[in-house]
Design a protein around this motif. Structure first.
Motif, mmCIF file in Angstrom:
data_model
loop_
_atom_site.group_PDB
_atom_site.id
_atom_site.type_symbol
_atom_site.label_atom_id
_atom_site.label_comp_id
_atom_site.label_asym_id
_atom_site.label_seq_id
_atom_site.Cartn_x
_atom_site.Cartn_y
_atom_site.Cartn_z
ATOM 1 N N ASP A 173 0.824 -1.195 0.000
ATOM 2 C CA ASP A 173 0.000 0.000 0.000
ATOM 3 C C ASP A 173 0.866 1.256 0.000
ATOM 4 O OD1 ASP A 173 -2.221 -1.658 0.170
ATOM 5 O OD2 ASP A 173 -2.196 -1.633 2.362
ATOM 6 N N THR A 174 0.267 2.358 -0.395
ATOM 7 C CA THR A 174 0.968 3.642 -0.373
ATOM 8 C C THR A 174 0.274 4.573 0.610
ATOM 9 O OG1 THR A 174 -0.342 4.696 -2.124
ATOM 10 C CG2 THR A 174 1.518 3.308 -2.807
ATOM 11 N N ALA A 175 0.756 5.800 0.675
ATOM 12 C CA ALA A 175 0.183 6.747 1.627
ATOM 13 C C ALA A 175 -1.274 7.057 1.320
ATOM 14 C CB ALA A 175 0.997 8.037 1.633
ATOM 15 N N SER A 176 -1.665 6.968 0.055
ATOM 16 C CA SER A 176 -3.032 7.331 -0.308
ATOM 17 C C SER A 176 -3.849 6.180 -0.869
ATOM 18 C CB SER A 176 -3.008 8.481 -1.334
ATOM 19 O OG SER A 176 -2.288 8.089 -2.492
ATOM 20 N N ILE A 177 -3.279 4.988 -0.966
ATOM 21 C CA ILE A 177 -3.994 3.836 -1.526
ATOM 22 C C ILE A 177 -3.915 2.667 -0.558
ATOM 23 C CG2 ILE A 177 -4.226 2.267 -3.479
ATOM 24 C CD1 ILE A 177 -2.714 4.268 -5.189
ATOM 25 N N GLU A 178 -5.073 2.099 -0.241
ATOM 26 C CA GLU A 178 -5.154 0.938 0.634
ATOM 27 C C GLU A 178 -5.850 -0.185 -0.129
ATOM 28 O OE1 GLU A 178 -4.874 -1.188 4.393
ATOM 29 O OE2 GLU A 178 -3.993 0.708 3.723
ATOM 30 N N VAL A 179 -5.217 -1.351 -0.183
ATOM 31 C CA VAL A 179 -5.770 -2.502 -0.896
ATOM 32 C C VAL A 179 -6.243 -3.550 0.102
ATOM 33 C CG1 VAL A 179 -5.291 -4.373 -2.516
ATOM 34 C CG2 VAL A 179 -4.316 -2.111 -2.914
ATOM 35 N N LYS A 180 -7.473 -4.012 -0.091
ATOM 36 C CA LYS A 180 -8.042 -5.073 0.738
ATOM 37 C C LYS A 180 -8.577 -6.168 -0.178
ATOM 38 C CE LYS A 180 -7.582 -2.750 4.625
ATOM 39 N NZ LYS A 180 -6.618 -3.168 5.680
ATOM 40 N N ALA A 181 -8.392 -7.417 0.249
ATOM 41 C CA ALA A 181 -8.822 -8.534 -0.595
ATOM 42 C C ALA A 181 -10.321 -8.522 -0.823
ATOM 43 C CB ALA A 181 -8.379 -9.857 0.031
ATOM 44 N N GLY A 182 -11.092 -8.253 0.197
ATOM 45 C CA GLY A 182 -12.532 -8.196 0.037
ATOM 46 C C GLY A 182 -13.250 -9.454 0.449
ATOM 47 N N ALA A 183 -12.529 -10.517 0.726
ATOM 48 C CA ALA A 183 -13.160 -11.759 1.149
ATOM 49 C C ALA A 183 -13.427 -11.713 2.646
ATOM 50 C CB ALA A 183 -12.263 -12.945 0.819
ATOM 51 N N GLY A 184 -14.576 -12.234 3.058
ATOM 52 C CA GLY A 184 -14.884 -12.303 4.481
ATOM 53 C C GLY A 184 -15.419 -11.026 5.081
ATOM 54 N N GLY A 185 -15.976 -10.144 4.267
ATOM 55 C CA GLY A 185 -16.573 -8.933 4.798
ATOM 56 C C GLY A 185 -15.557 -7.834 5.034
ATOM 57 N N LEU A 186 -15.946 -6.875 5.883
ATOM 58 C CA LEU A 186 -15.084 -5.727 6.148
ATOM 59 C C LEU A 186 -14.136 -6.026 7.301
ATOM 60 C CD1 LEU A 186 -17.667 -2.785 5.939
ATOM 61 C CD2 LEU A 186 -16.231 -3.723 4.121
ATOM 62 N N PRO A 187 -12.832 -5.865 7.087
ATOM 63 C CA PRO A 187 -11.879 -6.105 8.174
ATOM 64 C C PRO A 187 -11.928 -4.983 9.204
ATOM 65 C CG PRO A 187 -10.729 -5.287 6.243
ATOM 66 C CD PRO A 187 -12.155 -5.502 5.828
ATOM 67 N N ASP A 188 -11.547 -5.285 10.441
ATOM 68 C CA ASP A 188 -11.549 -4.284 11.501
ATOM 69 C C ASP A 188 -10.598 -3.131 11.201
ATOM 70 O OD1 ASP A 188 -13.377 -5.802 12.901
ATOM 71 O OD2 ASP A 188 -11.857 -6.817 14.120
ATOM 72 N N SER A 189 -9.554 -3.407 10.419
ATOM 73 C CA SER A 189 -8.563 -2.373 10.125
ATOM 74 C C SER A 189 -9.136 -1.220 9.310
ATOM 75 C CB SER A 189 -7.375 -2.987 9.377
ATOM 76 O OG SER A 189 -7.794 -3.560 8.146
ATOM 77 N N LEU A 190 -10.306 -1.429 8.682
ATOM 78 C CA LEU A 190 -10.905 -0.350 7.911
ATOM 79 C C LEU A 190 -11.348 0.804 8.796
ATOM 80 C CD1 LEU A 190 -13.061 -1.888 5.025
ATOM 81 C CD2 LEU A 190 -11.110 -0.359 4.851
ATOM 82 N N THR A 191 -11.566 0.535 10.071
ATOM 83 C CA THR A 191 -11.978 1.603 10.980
ATOM 84 C C THR A 191 -10.939 2.712 11.013
ATOM 85 O OG1 THR A 191 -13.253 0.079 12.364
ATOM 86 C CG2 THR A 191 -12.574 2.168 13.367
ATOM 87 N N SER A 192 -9.687 2.337 11.181
ATOM 88 C CA SER A 192 -8.628 3.341 11.214
ATOM 89 C C SER A 192 -8.319 3.879 9.825
ATOM 90 C CB SER A 192 -7.358 2.744 11.837
ATOM 91 O OG SER A 192 -6.903 1.621 11.096
ATOM 92 N N THR A 193 -8.446 3.038 8.794
ATOM 93 C CA THR A 193 -8.108 3.475 7.435
ATOM 94 C C THR A 193 -9.043 4.565 6.946
ATOM 95 O OG1 THR A 193 -7.175 1.315 6.856
ATOM 96 C CG2 THR A 193 -7.867 2.725 5.040
ATOM 97 N N LEU A 194 -10.339 4.417 7.180
ATOM 98 C CA LEU A 194 -11.286 5.437 6.732
ATOM 99 C C LEU A 194 -11.017 6.774 7.411
ATOM 100 C CD1 LEU A 194 -14.574 3.339 6.569
ATOM 101 C CD2 LEU A 194 -13.466 4.483 4.656
ATOM 102 N N SER A 195 -10.739 6.737 8.704
ATOM 103 C CA SER A 195 -10.423 7.973 9.423
ATOM 104 C C SER A 195 -9.140 8.596 8.899
ATOM 105 C CB SER A 195 -10.296 7.688 10.921
ATOM 106 O OG SER A 195 -9.758 8.795 11.614
ATOM 107 N N ALA A 196 -8.108 7.772 8.718
ATOM 108 C CA ALA A 196 -6.809 8.291 8.289
ATOM 109 C C ALA A 196 -6.876 8.907 6.894
ATOM 110 C CB ALA A 196 -5.774 7.169 8.320
ATOM 111 N N LEU A 197 -7.558 8.255 5.962
ATOM 112 C CA LEU A 197 -7.646 8.792 4.602
ATOM 113 C C LEU A 197 -8.513 10.041 4.549
ATOM 114 C CD1 LEU A 197 -7.942 5.531 2.441
ATOM 115 C CD2 LEU A 197 -5.923 6.974 2.824
#
Length: 311
Positions: free
Chosen positions: A54-78
């Motif tokens: 990943d880069t400072a402005s791009i976050e890649v997630k596989a997408g399998a198994g629903g939304l990962p918990d790490s998205l909580t911080s990623t949405l705020s940070a971006l």
């Protein structure tokens, strides 16, 4: 690996993820504008591969198994990142950003959009689809939070995050204070109210200001100067949105859906589930001229679930 079919002379203007508008019949190029530059999906993938993650402005997630918990911080940070960022679902970072099958892309978007509402202020997203090696990839553009509302926080924890290259880090108290110090007051109400004139303002305002605040704005002897310095009119003498809303003779002429609803709290201890709803709306404006202008409507309806009584 490609999402491009046909040829194109370049990306069109605009914000977010957009399809090319060129006239080529088979052109299906998809271009993305973020962080101040326009790129197609291939360029983004090459950037990710060169970075090895990943880069400072791009976050890649596989997408399998629903939304990962790490998205909580990623949405705020971006959302706190200048220019915002991009979340890509449907690529496997460990496999060199190869596509993986997304079985329920629509549900994935709905879940992500719902999660974006659990922030203060809510995170603004724009969704687009791309095709990489025949597989669907979902791109969610995270728009930068308005500087007047930063930092963007997760509602459940109150935590705010910053982007640090390819990671998200909780803000320190000092970092939060830096954001708060940069906040500016919203200025949308300073815009001119098209079609309005000074004749649409409450005539008594100037007199009341001069009587009650002679050392403040009331010290300006020229009427137009007083109104302009108070933010009621613009330099051309046209009432501002704030001027019409606060002092307009009838603001609903320009803002028909604007109204004030007043409710009275019963004040009774333990009155859980009691709601107060006015039977009338306040649709007038202007400075208070007497006790009646400051008093809430006398008639209200209080109701409980399954039971209602008029007081």
């Amino acid at each position: 690996m490609s999402s491009r079919i046909g040829s194109c002379g370049g990306p069109p203007g605009g914000q977010g993820a957009i399809k090319c508008r060129c006239r080529a019949a088979k052109c299906k190029d998809i271009w993305f504008t973020f962080a101040g530059r326009a790129e197609d999906i291939d360029t983004i993938l090459n950037e990710l591969r060169e970075a090895g993650g990943d880069t400072a402005s791009i976050e890649v997630k596989a997408g399998a198994g629903g939304l990962p918990d790490s998205l909580t911080s990623t949405l705020s940070a971006l959302a706190n990142l200048p220019g915002g960022g991009l979340i890509i679902r449907g690529l496997d970072e460990r496999a060199g950003f190869r596509p993986i099958a997304l079985s329920e892309a629509q549900e994935l978007k709905q879940a992500l959009a719902s999660k974006a509402r659990s922030y203060e202020p809510p995170v603004q997203l724009t969704f687009e689809d791309a095709v990489v090696e025949g597989s669907l990839v979902v791109l969610a553009r995270v728009h930068e939070c308005d500087p007047s509302a930063k930092p963007c926080r997760a509602s459940n924890s109150g935590a705010a995050y910053l982007r640090g290259w390819d990671g998200d880090y909780r803000m320190s108290t000092l970092e939060e204070q830096a954001f708060l110090a940069q906040r500016t007051a919203p200025v949308a109400d300073r815009q001119s109210c098209t079609g309005a004139s000074s004749q649409d303002l409450t005539a008594s305002y100037v007199r009341i200001v001069r009587e009650r605040d002679p050392q403040g704005p009331g010290r300006f002897t020229d009427r137009d100067e007083l109104l302009q310095r108070s933010g009621v009119i613009d330099p051309d003498g046209i009432p501002t949105v704030a001027g019409i809303l606060a002092l307009g003779a009838y603001p609903q002429q320009w803002f028909p859906r604007f109204a004030i609803q007043a409710a009275v709290d019963s004040g009774r201890a333990g009155a859980r589930g009691v709601r107060a709803q006015p039977t009338d709306l306040i649709r007038t404006s202007g400075p208070p001229s007497g006790p009646d202008r400051r008093s809430p409507p006398a008639r209200v309806v209080r109701s409980r679930v399954g039971r209602g009584d008029r007081k």
